[in-house]
Write a protein that holds these residues in place. Structure first.
Motif, mmCIF file in Angstrom:
data_model
loop_
_atom_site.group_PDB
_atom_site.id
_atom_site.type_symbol
_atom_site.label_atom_id
_atom_site.label_comp_id
_atom_site.label_asym_id
_atom_site.label_seq_id
_atom_site.Cartn_x
_atom_site.Cartn_y
_atom_site.Cartn_z
ATOM 1 N N THR A 56 2.615 -7.777 -4.527
ATOM 2 C CA THR A 56 3.374 -7.185 -3.629
ATOM 3 C C THR A 56 2.528 -5.800 -2.755
ATOM 4 O OG1 THR A 56 4.700 -6.180 -4.990
ATOM 5 C CG2 THR A 56 5.683 -7.899 -3.733
ATOM 6 N N GLN A 57 1.805 -5.219 -3.771
ATOM 7 C CA GLN A 57 1.164 -3.941 -3.255
ATOM 8 C C GLN A 57 0.104 -4.492 -2.407
ATOM 9 O OE1 GLN A 57 1.277 -2.847 -7.206
ATOM 10 N NE2 GLN A 57 -0.856 -2.348 -7.257
ATOM 11 N N MET A 58 -0.578 -5.625 -2.671
ATOM 12 C CA MET A 58 -1.839 -6.179 -1.720
ATOM 13 C C MET A 58 -1.100 -6.333 -0.327
ATOM 14 S SD MET A 58 -5.036 -6.195 -1.568
ATOM 15 C CE MET A 58 -6.309 -6.974 -0.908
ATOM 16 N N ASP A 59 0.060 -7.137 -0.489
ATOM 17 C CA ASP A 59 0.611 -7.373 0.673
ATOM 18 C C ASP A 59 0.767 -5.943 1.502
ATOM 19 O OD1 ASP A 59 1.040 -9.935 -0.129
ATOM 20 O OD2 ASP A 59 2.991 -9.796 -0.651
ATOM 21 N N ASP A 60 1.370 -5.001 0.904
ATOM 22 C CA ASP A 60 1.597 -3.535 1.589
ATOM 23 C C ASP A 60 0.210 -3.076 2.092
ATOM 24 O OD1 ASP A 60 4.180 -3.360 1.252
ATOM 25 O OD2 ASP A 60 3.912 -2.289 -0.666
ATOM 26 N N ILE A 61 -0.845 -3.222 1.523
ATOM 27 C CA ILE A 61 -2.227 -2.922 1.716
ATOM 28 C C ILE A 61 -2.676 -3.798 2.952
ATOM 29 C CG2 ILE A 61 -4.491 -2.578 1.069
ATOM 30 C CD1 ILE A 61 -3.625 -2.055 -1.614
ATOM 31 N N SER A 200 -14.057 2.128 -12.742
ATOM 32 C CA SER A 200 -12.981 1.996 -12.029
ATOM 33 C C SER A 200 -12.326 0.691 -12.001
ATOM 34 C CB SER A 200 -12.924 2.613 -10.441
ATOM 35 O OG SER A 200 -11.820 2.814 -10.023
ATOM 36 N N PHE A 201 -11.181 0.443 -12.608
ATOM 37 C CA PHE A 201 -10.526 -0.787 -12.885
ATOM 38 C C PHE A 201 -9.840 -1.463 -11.644
ATOM 39 C CE2 PHE A 201 -6.584 -2.811 -14.287
ATOM 40 C CZ PHE A 201 -7.037 -4.191 -14.737
ATOM 41 N N TRP A 202 -10.449 -2.550 -11.046
ATOM 42 C CA TRP A 202 -10.063 -3.017 -9.827
ATOM 43 C C TRP A 202 -9.971 -4.321 -9.817
ATOM 44 C CZ3 TRP A 202 -14.201 -3.112 -5.116
ATOM 45 C CH2 TRP A 202 -13.605 -3.616 -4.151
ATOM 46 N N ILE A 203 -8.477 -4.997 -9.536
ATOM 47 C CA ILE A 203 -8.290 -6.303 -9.435
ATOM 48 C C ILE A 203 -8.234 -6.529 -7.712
ATOM 49 C CG2 ILE A 203 -6.618 -8.230 -10.002
ATOM 50 C CD1 ILE A 203 -5.505 -6.396 -12.055
ATOM 51 N N VAL A 204 -9.202 -7.091 -7.318
ATOM 52 C CA VAL A 204 -9.267 -7.148 -6.002
ATOM 53 C C VAL A 204 -8.248 -7.517 -5.099
ATOM 54 C CG1 VAL A 204 -10.788 -7.871 -3.900
ATOM 55 C CG2 VAL A 204 -11.707 -7.182 -6.374
ATOM 56 N N GLU A 205 -7.752 -8.996 -5.365
ATOM 57 C CA GLU A 205 -6.698 -9.523 -4.809
ATOM 58 C C GLU A 205 -5.223 -8.914 -5.031
ATOM 59 O OE1 GLU A 205 -9.039 -10.943 -6.581
ATOM 60 O OE2 GLU A 205 -9.936 -12.621 -5.263
ATOM 61 N N MET A 206 -5.139 -7.984 -5.893
ATOM 62 C CA MET A 206 -3.860 -7.300 -6.161
ATOM 63 C C MET A 206 -3.670 -5.995 -5.771
ATOM 64 S SD MET A 206 -2.943 -8.633 -10.106
ATOM 65 C CE MET A 206 -3.357 -10.525 -10.344
ATOM 66 N N GLY A 207 -4.827 -5.259 -5.205
ATOM 67 C CA GLY A 207 -4.727 -4.056 -4.590
ATOM 68 C C GLY A 207 -4.680 -2.982 -5.830
ATOM 69 N N VAL A 208 -4.884 -3.445 -7.021
ATOM 70 C CA VAL A 208 -5.050 -2.310 -8.018
ATOM 71 C C VAL A 208 -6.494 -1.908 -8.118
ATOM 72 C CG1 VAL A 208 -4.609 -2.296 -10.471
ATOM 73 C CG2 VAL A 208 -3.129 -3.783 -9.313
#
Ligand SMILES: [Cu+2]
Lengths: 280, 627, 213
Positions: A56-61, A200-208
């Motif tokens: 959902t946060q990727m949706d928000d982004i 920097s921990f980055w899950i691209v498609e999750m916007g994390v």
């Protein structure tokens, strides 16, 4: 057009009011409109380029990106419209400076005021939007609120090493993995740190995204809402193989996840993850 | 003092290098050897860095002695002040070309020196950019390899940062600004020469970094990564320390000149906007850069003395570095940008034959940006987790900056409004800057907002964004400023026929390069990677093609600069019919600029009037400033 | 001033030059303030973070503040002497300024020696030779080093002042030059006092150790 010099006698701030009926204003407004429409037709591009969303946060982004792009189009169009018109119609070419100067008005207070207010309003909109969304963007604003009625959150300890990610599941007998397995629709809390330098921990498609800093725990969380395999990267230059510091985040159903954990549990303890990629 | 020049500086520098290296080895290593036979490896590492620092220190001190920078302070202590004759010698009187190669105090000489060193640095940095883009043309390129690639990325970054920081305030802030305000020289001519020669002395240190182990950190030199790096990192830290001293000295000098030495009648409202821009830039650097210097001093101590400022196991923190770094790092962006925009603000009225639109708004905007810029540093650290609660406040301060920035846009388009737009190259730079800066500004708003930054931080999107501001706006502005002031500084006209081809080719290439980079940034390509996933191949290929186009354009432009400088058409004293003071003095500008100081009765934007009262004329009443 | 041939070297009057130089020196002091601020920030921030509990690892003893205040005391004394001397100079009493400058020089050198002595007396290296144990010791040593650097500059400036006063370079119209040096004296003393207060009263970390690695 009356773009020859208009000579005021005394006192410079003699206003040339905007005069909405002036031909150049109409032409510029038309160019602006066209540019704005073209811009608005293209607002889907950033979101499209960002690819699928897995939380959902990727949706928000992505929504934020689209909104900002939509807001930007008319703003950019103002500047570009005036640039286009001015170079087309007010141009003077010659080797020597023009003999006749242009009108000498020095300011236009209503325009300055209007411009300032409009940019203030836009700024406020952008800011308020950001504040509203911070709740959903955990790295910057603390942890996101848990969705009501969801399953209790699962903790994953994320450790950045030069140049691999290492994931530990403390509630599952400290099983370790170099691929991030996540159950669908369940809140996962990430406790992130580093063993050496800042990653920097980055899950691209999750916007994390949150930094992994040696000596500190940083926290973030996510609720994955799509099954699939997603990209985990490092977003902070961390030395020689920063570029290769990638792995996968696999979102699976709770049942599949439990099965995987049991498989893994049999292998405990594991030495720190090796270079190999791919599933367990 | 009379025999000192760049040759003696290099000789003394080399002597200093060797002497310092030798002494450091004796002083630091001998006691260890005498103690126990086997020194712990950690200590050996400290000693290596300590020797490296000392050696670099020896070079700079030797160089500065050799150029004569210390003779002033020493003579001051001894009470032997300069005689008039010596002062004139120092100012470069009757020395022809030789004065460009010595510790010359004339602000015009210093301006040219800065111009040359800026172009050299831009050339080196640009070449590195070509290498970087070549490596990134294909996903799995092995053109440079990770070690070289990382070093070149860092070198490209820091060289360009240094070059763009000085590219306006160095050449034009020194050459043009004093004349523009009706002064005979800078407030502190010897500090002026000092600021330049400090940079000149440290550039070789900076350029040696790739050859002494390189630096894997990018120009941000984040710790604790920097703590692991080879002694190339010491070269970086040392460069920053010397550069910060140079900036402080230059900042104090230029600010004092602008505040205290404006000629009679030049009130603040009659002061050209360029002066505001330069003062904003160097004035902002004065409090900002020392924090960067401190960050590097602490880094050097960690590496050379064994403190633990950034070492988590010793109580240190990378967050400390990040804070110190960005306390400088964000103001630094405006240190680069504002003077370039101010230069374009200065020349826009000349080429639109209109007064500057809303001078007050321009001043308010510049001051607003400067004031806010010191309150926004942590927007570079939204996702670092150092203070999640501060995300909101920093988002607010950051986004408020878009209001004064927007005002600057209004001043530009207001000045163009109904103007007689004389489409010479300097004015074309205004158009190019506006196009680029709209994109750079808007993408900056994306990044200022936490939801968007969450996705874009650390990606190629950021790289593209700041290139749009620093290159698309600031460097473009500098190219415009160079063409504009070229006749005054070199005495010759810039060949626009060929020059504009170079300019526009570079602009088109620029937009291709960084639009490609926005694409892969959106798609999630991290910054500073030497290889990347196949999905980013198209965008990167576009970027590389664009970069080569920039290269071609810039080469043409550079060629025109050199050829026009050496054999361009002789320029008249005021080819643009501009009204600021620098165009009212003869070309070439005499040693002390004005025999009689002018008196100012109006601002220099009085275009569009029946009988323009010139900002000043040569026939200004005699003013008793000469004793 | 004698003017010769076509050479026009223009001289501004001492008041103008004085106001200019005061402004410039103030700006350079601003730069130094920013630098000292960075070190103060470093001290307080690392003390607050207490990463890994290594602000003051076990066994680390805080430096006795006595030596810090001895150095600072000498600096305050030097400042007072020098400032009074500069005031005398403005009132036309050149010999008094001369004497004050020499005394201030001696005081700055005493302070410098005491400062170096304090750095030698710090007993911070708990671990391997050449290493610092924790950020308290790192910060203390760096702050002391910065003060020693301040004092070195102060001594050089004061030496110049004293020597130039001896040569009769200073009189009422040029009294702004010693006043510039007073600004510097004032700033370095303030910085020593601020740092002294900080290192005297803010020692043990208020925070629990954050997680270890
Ligand atoms: Cu990493």
């Amino acid at each position: 057009m009356t773009d020859t010099a208009v000579h005021q006698t005394e006192d410079p701030p003699a206003p040339e009011p905007p005069g909405w009926k002036r031909p150049e204003v109409r032409s510029i407004a038309l160019i602006w409109l066209v540019l704005t429409i073209v811009g608005e037709c293209l607002v889907w591009i950033p979101s499209w380029l960002m690819g699928p969303s897995a939380s959902t946060q990727m949706d928000d982004i992505k929504q934020t990106m689209t909104l900002f792009t939509a807001m930007s189009a008319p703003v950019a169009a103002v500047i570009w419209a005036i640039m286009i018109y001015s170079v087309a119609r007010w141009r003077y070419t010659g080797d020597e400076p023009p003999e006749d100067d242009a009108p000498d008005f020095r300011t236009n207070s209503p325009v300055v005021l209007l411009w300032s207010i409009l940019s203030g309003v836009l700024t406020l909109v952008v800011f308020i939007w950001g504040m509203l969304k911070i709740a959903a963007i955990p790295a910057a604003g603390g942890l996101a609120a848990l969705p009501a009625g969801a399953m209790p959150p699962m903790v994953v300890e994320v450790t950045g090493n030069q140049w691999v990610w290492n994931f530990t599941y403390p509630e599952l007998g400290n099983i370790q993995s170099d691929v991030l397995y996540l159950p669908l629709d369940r809140t996962t809390l990430f406790d992130v740190t580093s063993a050496d330098v800042i990653h920097s921990f980055w899950i691209v498609e999750m916007g994390v995204k949150v930094d992994a800093t040696p000596g500190q725990l940083t926290k973030t969380d996510v609720v994955p809402h799509s099954i699939g395999s997603f990209d985990v990267r490092c977003a902070e230059l961390c030395g020689l193989l920063h570029a290769a510091m990638e792995t996968q985040a696999k979102v699976v159903t709770q049942e599949e996840f439990d099965a995987w954990a049991q498989d893994k549990g049999a292998e405990v303890p594991i030495e720190p993850a090796a270079q190999e990629e791919g599933g367990a | 003092m009379r025999r000192l020049n760049i040759i003696t500086a290099i000789v003394f520098g080399l002597i200093g290098t060797i002497a310092a290296h030798y002494l450091a080895t004796i002083i630091f290593v001998m006691p260890v050897l005498e103690g126990d036979a086997e020194a712990p490896s950690g200590l050996v590492w400290l000693l290596e860095n300590r020797i490296a620092f000392t050696t670099m220190f020896g070079w700079v001190v030797g160089f500065m002695i050799g150029i004569g920078a210390f003779s002033g302070p020493v003579r001051w202590v001894l009470g032997k002040d300069l005689t008039d004759e010596e002062a004139l010698f120092l100012a470069g009187k009757d020395q022809g070309i030789g004065r460009y190669f010595r510790f010359t105090t004339d602000h015009k000489v210093v301006g040219i020196q800065y111009l040359v060193i800026t172009m050299v640095l831009l050339g080196v940095g640009g070449t590195l950019a070509m290498l970087i883009r070549t490596n990134l043309m294909t996903p799995d390129s092995a053109f440079l390899g990770p070690t070289t690639y990382n070093t070149l990325v860092g070198m490209h970054g820091i060289i360009m940062i240094v070059a763009t920081i000085i590219m306006i305030t160095g050449p034009f802030g020194n050459f043009i600004l004093p004349i523009m305000i009706g002064a005979r020289d800078m407030a502190f001519p010897r500090l002026n020469a000092l600021s330049f020669w400090l940079i000149a002395s440290v550039v070789p240190v900076l350029l040696s970094v790739p050859f002494i182990g390189g630096m894997p950190t990018g120009w941000t030199a984040y710790n604790p990564l920097a703590d692991q790096a080879p002694i190339g990192m010491d070269g970086f830290a040392f460069t920053i320390i010397v550069f910060a001293i140079s900036s402080a000295v230059a900042g104090a000098n230029i600010t004092t000149t602008a505040v205290k030495m404006r000629t009679r009648g030049m009130t603040w409202t009659r002061t050209p906007i360029f002066v505001f821009g330069v003062v904003a830039s160097v004035g902002l650097a004065i409090p900002a850069f020392p924090t960067f210097m401190a960050a590097q001093v602490l880094s050097g101590l960690d590496r050379g003395v064994g403190t633990t400022f950034y070492d988590a196991s010793g109580g240190g923190s990378g967050w400390l570095y990040a804070n110190l770094f960005w306390l400088m790092g964000h103001p630094e962006v405006y240190v680069i940008l504002i003077p370039a925009l101010a230069a374009l603000l200065e020349l826009t009225p000349v080429f639109t034959r209109r007064p500057l639109f809303s001078f007050k708004a321009a001043v308010v905007a510049i001051s607003g940006i400067v004031g806010l810029s010191i309150l926004v540093w942590a927007h570079h650290m939204y996702i670092s987790g150092w203070a999640p609660k501060l995300g909101g406040p920093f988002m607010l301060t950051t986004e408020i900056i878009s209001i004064p920035t927007g005002l600057l846009f209004l001043v530009f388009i207001g000045t163009m409004w109904r103007g007689r737009i004389w489409t010479r190259l300097p004015m074309m730079a205004v158009y190019a800057m506006l196009w680029n800066f709209v994109i750079g500004g808007i993408t900056g708003v994306y990044l200022s907002d936490i939801p968007a930054d969450e996705a874009m931080h650390g990606s190629m999107f950021v790289t593209a964004h700041f290139h749009y501001t620093l290159m698309g706006a600031a460097l473009t502005g500098t190219m415009g400023a160079l063409v504009y002031w070229f006749p005054k500084m070199t005495g010759r006209m810039f060949d626009e026929r060929l020059g504009k081809w170079g300019f526009w080719i570079a602009q088109v290439g620029f937009n291709v390069t960084f639009l490609g980079m926005f694409m892969v940034g959106f798609a999630g390509q991290p910054r500073r990677v030497f290889n990347y996933s196949e999905v980013f191949a198209t965008g990167n290929f576009i970027s590389t093609m664009g970069a080569y186009t920039i290269g071609i354009g810039m080469l043409i432009f550079m060629y025109v600069v050199i050829s026009s400088w050496s054999r361009g058409a002789i320029a008249s004293s005021n080819p643009w019919k501009a009204k600021t003071l620098e165009w009212q003095v003869p070309t070439p500008v005499p040693l002390e600029n004005f025999d009689v100081l002018p008196i100012i009765t109006s601002d220099p934007y009085g275009y569009g009037r029946p009988s323009p009262d010139l900002a000043a004329t040569d026939q200004a009443p005699k003013e008793g400033a000469s004793l | 001033m004698t003017m010769t041939t076509e050479v026009h070297l223009h001289h501004d009057d001492p008041d103008t030059v004085g106001s200019r130089e005061r402004f410039g020196v103030a700006l350079l002091i601003v730069a130094d303030i920013a630098f000292v601020f960075s070190l103060v920030f470093t001290y307080t921030y690392l003390r607050f973070l207490n990463t890994d509990g290594a602000w003051m690892p076990e066994g680390m003893v805080a430096a006795a503040p006595g030596e810090t205040w001895l150095v600072t005391g000498a600096m305050i004394l030097g400042l007072v002497v020098f400032a009074l001397g500069a005031r005398d100079l403005k009132a036309g009493k050149q010999p008094k300024f001369r004497r004050a400058a020499w005394i201030a020089l001696v005081l700055s050198i005493i302070a410098l020696v005491l400062q170096i002595q304090q750095m030698r007396n710090f007993n911070f290296s708990l671990g391997e030779k050449g290493y610092f144990a924790g950020t308290y010791s790192s910060s203390m040593m760096t702050l002391a080093g910065a003060n020693a650097f301040h004092l070195t500059l102060t001594a050089i400036i004061t030496l110049g002042m004293a020597n130039r006063a001896r040569l009769g370079k200073y009189n009422e119209p040029t009294s702004w030059q010693p006043r510039l040096a007073t600004y510097w004296w004032l700033w370095v003393t303030i910085s020593a006092v601020v740092v002294g207060l900080m290192t005297t009263f803010l020692v043990a970390s208020p925070s629990l150790p954050s997680m270890g690695t």
